[in-house]
Design a protein around this motif. Sequence first.
Motif, PDB file in Angstrom:
ATOM      1  N   ALA A 342       0.820  -1.211   0.000  1.00 34.31           N
ATOM      2  CA  ALA A 342       0.000   0.000   0.000  1.00 34.31           C
ATOM      3  C   ALA A 342       0.853   1.260   0.000  1.00 34.31           C
ATOM      4  CB  ALA A 342      -0.934  -0.001   1.208  1.00 34.31           C
ATOM      5  N   GLU A 343       2.017   1.226   0.641  1.00 32.17           N
ATOM      6  CA  GLU A 343       2.865   2.406   0.733  1.00 32.17           C
ATOM      7  C   GLU A 343       3.318   2.888  -0.645  1.00 32.17           C
ATOM      8  OE1 GLU A 343       7.122   3.776   2.775  1.00 32.17           O
ATOM      9  OE2 GLU A 343       6.216   1.823   3.241  1.00 32.17           O
ATOM     10  N   PHE A 344       3.485   1.945  -1.583  1.00 34.87           N
ATOM     11  CA  PHE A 344       3.969   2.297  -2.908  1.00 34.87           C
ATOM     12  C   PHE A 344       2.861   2.309  -3.954  1.00 34.87           C
ATOM     13  CE2 PHE A 344       7.695   0.901  -0.658  1.00 34.87           C
ATOM     14  CZ  PHE A 344       8.702   1.738  -1.113  1.00 34.87           C
ATOM     15  N   PHE A 345       1.936   1.383  -3.856  1.00 32.33           N
ATOM     16  CA  PHE A 345       0.962   1.204  -4.928  1.00 32.33           C
ATOM     17  C   PHE A 345      -0.483   1.503  -4.527  1.00 32.33           C
ATOM     18  CE2 PHE A 345       4.476  -1.704  -5.936  1.00 32.33           C
ATOM     19  CZ  PHE A 345       4.833  -1.210  -7.176  1.00 32.33           C
ATOM     20  N   GLY A 346      -0.746   1.712  -3.243  1.00 36.38           N
ATOM     21  CA  GLY A 346      -2.119   1.920  -2.812  1.00 36.38           C
ATOM     22  C   GLY A 346      -2.867   0.602  -2.750  1.00 36.38           C
ATOM     23  N   PRO A 347      -4.152   0.637  -2.426  1.00 35.61           N
ATOM     24  CA  PRO A 347      -4.950  -0.597  -2.281  1.00 35.61           C
ATOM     25  C   PRO A 347      -5.337  -1.166  -3.630  1.00 35.61           C
ATOM     26  CG  PRO A 347      -6.332   1.302  -1.936  1.00 35.61           C
ATOM     27  CD  PRO A 347      -4.936   1.831  -2.136  1.00 35.61           C
ATOM     28  N   LEU A 348      -4.373  -1.757  -4.310  1.00 39.70           N
ATOM     29  CA  LEU A 348      -4.629  -2.239  -5.660  1.00 39.70           C
ATOM     30  C   LEU A 348      -4.788  -3.746  -5.709  1.00 39.70           C
ATOM     31  CD1 LEU A 348      -1.755  -3.643  -6.542  1.00 39.70           C
ATOM     32  CD2 LEU A 348      -1.084  -1.297  -6.974  1.00 39.70           C
ATOM     33  N   VAL A 349      -5.311  -4.204  -6.819  1.00 35.43           N
ATOM     34  CA  VAL A 349      -5.328  -5.624  -7.119  1.00 35.43           C
ATOM     35  C   VAL A 349      -4.280  -5.832  -8.204  1.00 35.43           C
ATOM     36  CG1 VAL A 349      -6.659  -7.544  -8.023  1.00 35.43           C
ATOM     37  CG2 VAL A 349      -7.743  -5.870  -6.523  1.00 35.43           C
ATOM     38  N   GLY A 350      -3.232  -6.555  -7.880  1.00 35.88           N
ATOM     39  CA  GLY A 350      -2.115  -6.649  -8.810  1.00 35.88           C
ATOM     40  C   GLY A 350      -2.113  -7.916  -9.622  1.00 35.88           C
ATOM     41  N   ARG A 351      -1.308  -8.885  -9.209  1.00 32.27           N
ATOM     42  CA  ARG A 351      -1.198 -10.124  -9.971  1.00 32.27           C
ATOM     43  C   ARG A 351      -2.446 -10.969  -9.859  1.00 32.27           C
ATOM     44  NH1 ARG A 351       4.089 -11.556 -11.177  1.00 32.27           N
ATOM     45  NH2 ARG A 351       3.412 -13.701 -11.284  1.00 32.27           N
ATOM     46  N   GLY A 352      -3.258 -10.744  -8.830  1.00 32.80           N
ATOM     47  CA  GLY A 352      -4.448 -11.542  -8.618  1.00 32.80           C
ATOM     48  C   GLY A 352      -4.901 -11.432  -7.177  1.00 32.80           C
ATOM     49  N   ILE A 353      -5.869 -12.256  -6.815  1.00 32.10           N
ATOM     50  CA  ILE A 353      -6.367 -12.244  -5.451  1.00 32.10           C
ATOM     51  C   ILE A 353      -6.302 -13.657  -4.869  1.00 32.10           C
ATOM     52  CG2 ILE A 353      -7.969 -10.389  -6.028  1.00 32.10           C
ATOM     53  CD1 ILE A 353     -10.236 -12.528  -5.688  1.00 32.10           C
ATOM     54  N   MET A 354      -6.456 -13.742  -3.582  1.00 28.35           N
ATOM     55  CA  MET A 354      -6.640 -15.010  -2.887  1.00 28.35           C
ATOM     56  C   MET A 354      -7.622 -14.762  -1.753  1.00 28.35           C
ATOM     57  SD  MET A 354      -4.785 -17.580  -4.113  1.00 28.35           S
ATOM     58  CE  MET A 354      -3.644 -17.592  -5.519  1.00 28.35           C
ATOM     59  N   LEU A 355      -8.424 -15.785  -1.446  1.00 26.34           N
ATOM     60  CA  LEU A 355      -9.300 -15.744  -0.288  1.00 26.34           C
ATOM     61  C   LEU A 355      -8.584 -16.418   0.879  1.00 26.34           C
ATOM     62  CD1 LEU A 355     -12.630 -16.816  -2.060  1.00 26.34           C
ATOM     63  CD2 LEU A 355     -11.567 -14.549  -1.935  1.00 26.34           C
ATOM     64  N   ASN A 356      -9.121 -16.254   2.062  1.00 28.64           N
ATOM     65  CA  ASN A 356      -8.522 -16.934   3.208  1.00 28.64           C
ATOM     66  C   ASN A 356      -8.459 -18.442   2.980  1.00 28.64           C
ATOM     67  OD1 ASN A 356      -8.038 -14.684   4.728  1.00 28.64           O
ATOM     68  ND2 ASN A 356      -9.126 -15.405   6.524  1.00 28.64           N
ATOM     69  N   SER A 357      -9.539 -18.997   2.392  1.00 32.28           N
ATOM     70  CA  SER A 357      -9.572 -20.431   2.148  1.00 32.28           C
ATOM     71  C   SER A 357      -8.503 -20.862   1.147  1.00 32.28           C
ATOM     72  CB  SER A 357     -10.958 -20.850   1.646  1.00 32.28           C
ATOM     73  OG  SER A 357     -11.361 -20.053   0.547  1.00 32.28           O
ATOM     74  N   ASP A 358      -8.092 -19.947   0.269  1.00 33.20           N
ATOM     75  CA  ASP A 358      -6.984 -20.231  -0.650  1.00 33.20           C
ATOM     76  C   ASP A 358      -5.652 -20.168   0.094  1.00 33.20           C
ATOM     77  OD1 ASP A 358      -8.605 -20.353  -3.064  1.00 33.20           O
ATOM     78  OD2 ASP A 358      -8.781 -18.171  -2.910  1.00 33.20           O
ATOM     79  N   MET A 359      -5.437 -19.063   0.791  1.00 35.23           N
ATOM     80  CA  MET A 359      -4.148 -18.843   1.472  1.00 35.23           C
ATOM     81  C   MET A 359      -3.914 -19.832   2.599  1.00 35.23           C
ATOM     82  SD  MET A 359      -2.604 -16.512  -0.207  1.00 35.23           S
ATOM     83  CE  MET A 359      -1.315 -15.773   0.805  1.00 35.23           C
ATOM     84  N   SER A 360      -4.977 -20.492   3.061  1.00 33.06           N
ATOM     85  CA  SER A 360      -4.798 -21.477   4.121  1.00 33.06           C
ATOM     86  C   SER A 360      -3.983 -22.678   3.647  1.00 33.06           C
ATOM     87  CB  SER A 360      -6.166 -21.948   4.634  1.00 33.06           C
ATOM     88  OG  SER A 360      -6.834 -22.769   3.682  1.00 33.06           O
ATOM     89  N   LEU A 361      -3.790 -22.810   2.325  1.00 31.60           N
ATOM     90  CA  LEU A 361      -2.980 -23.906   1.798  1.00 31.60           C
ATOM     91  C   LEU A 361      -1.491 -23.664   2.002  1.00 31.60           C
ATOM     92  CD1 LEU A 361      -4.706 -24.586  -1.648  1.00 31.60           C
ATOM     93  CD2 LEU A 361      -5.321 -25.450   0.608  1.00 31.60           C
ATOM     94  N   VAL A 362      -1.122 -22.405   2.219  1.00 32.18           N
ATOM     95  CA  VAL A 362       0.313 -22.061   2.311  1.00 32.18           C
ATOM     96  C   VAL A 362       0.861 -22.481   3.659  1.00 32.18           C
ATOM     97  CG1 VAL A 362       1.995 -20.204   2.229  1.00 32.18           C
ATOM     98  CG2 VAL A 362      -0.031 -20.135   0.758  1.00 32.18           C
TER      99      VAL A 362
END
Length: 362
Positions: A342-362
């Motif tokens: 956010a400090e450089f680009f603001g609240p943007l959507v860049g390469r894509g999104i993930m939901l919590n249920s997606d990121m829970s795989l990491v």
Amino acid sequence: QKLKRIMATETKALLTESKDALRPKSNKKKYLALSIICILIIAIAAIVILAADVFGLFEDDSPSIDNNITSEDIITLRTELRQAIDDSTNDAGLDGEDPRPLLASIVRLIFHDCGGRNLIQNEDGESDLNSTELTLNRCNGCLDFDEPDNAGVFETAVDPLEPIYAGENAWDEKMSRADFWAAAATIAIEYAAELQWEVNQSDPFIIPFEPSPLPDIPFYFGRKDCPNSPDAIEKDVFHFPDSHAGWVETKTWFMDNLGMNERQTILLLGAHTLGQARPQFIGHVDAWVGTRNALNVEYYQNMQFSDPFFINVIEWQQKAVKDIPAAEGFDTDRHQWVIGNAEFFGPLVGRGIMLNSDMSLV
């Protein structure tokens, strides 16, 4: 029984071939060393959901129409549906290009028709809302469109498909609506796999990948529609996984409702490679990956993305959806992961999104 044996054999074979590809390269809890083999198993998982007896989703004695579908019929249906997919446009009110949005919407439709469970209905198509007795969904061409979890399924998939189903080729006289939806999803998955070769891999927002052909997916017919297809009355009875859920909740849902193990659950979540989230329907915004409707491994690659320069300029961050410009004007209390400091680009959507249920795989 023959279908069950075929699917069990094919699924076992692919899982065996994928053992090394899915083994983690580190001590992380989840399997992130995923290769193109994932796509093959996603296809098999899709076949299982669409047609198989493996999870109890199919009845041998339940055809509602005398199915005499020929190979010529399949060719005609494939041509008609692919044309409809090509002609579909993004009418969801969001900025930006969303090529062939009907493709992903059809895949979402079949997951909602087959992935959930139905209340037992009587011969008049009425459900006993006072009963907690549920049956495994048998891909029966019925959804409760007033159920919040099904928001947008009618507008983006059922409504566009209905003129084809009841159109000049009279598919409604040749197959049940459940069969039609399943065939449409199979064709959509075939098409998405072909679109791998159209991806512009020089795009800086796409991580290069090696396209891989999808095995032929067979078509099966004989599903039985519920009495009042496509409508069901099941509000507040059954819910799909919460997008804010963690890994335990997500894997438990897939085990309880589809009989899937952890590996199969991880693979089926790869369907998020297709399409995009729309805030007016599910409270989230934008696409998971840059390619949107090409079936590839970009979803898994993006999930593992880290700033190559180690200066925290580009990284996964969790944001309130209401603070993302693309969701401006939508009333939503959802959060999602986006790439961009956010400090450089603001609240943007860049390469894509993930939901919590997606990121829970990491």
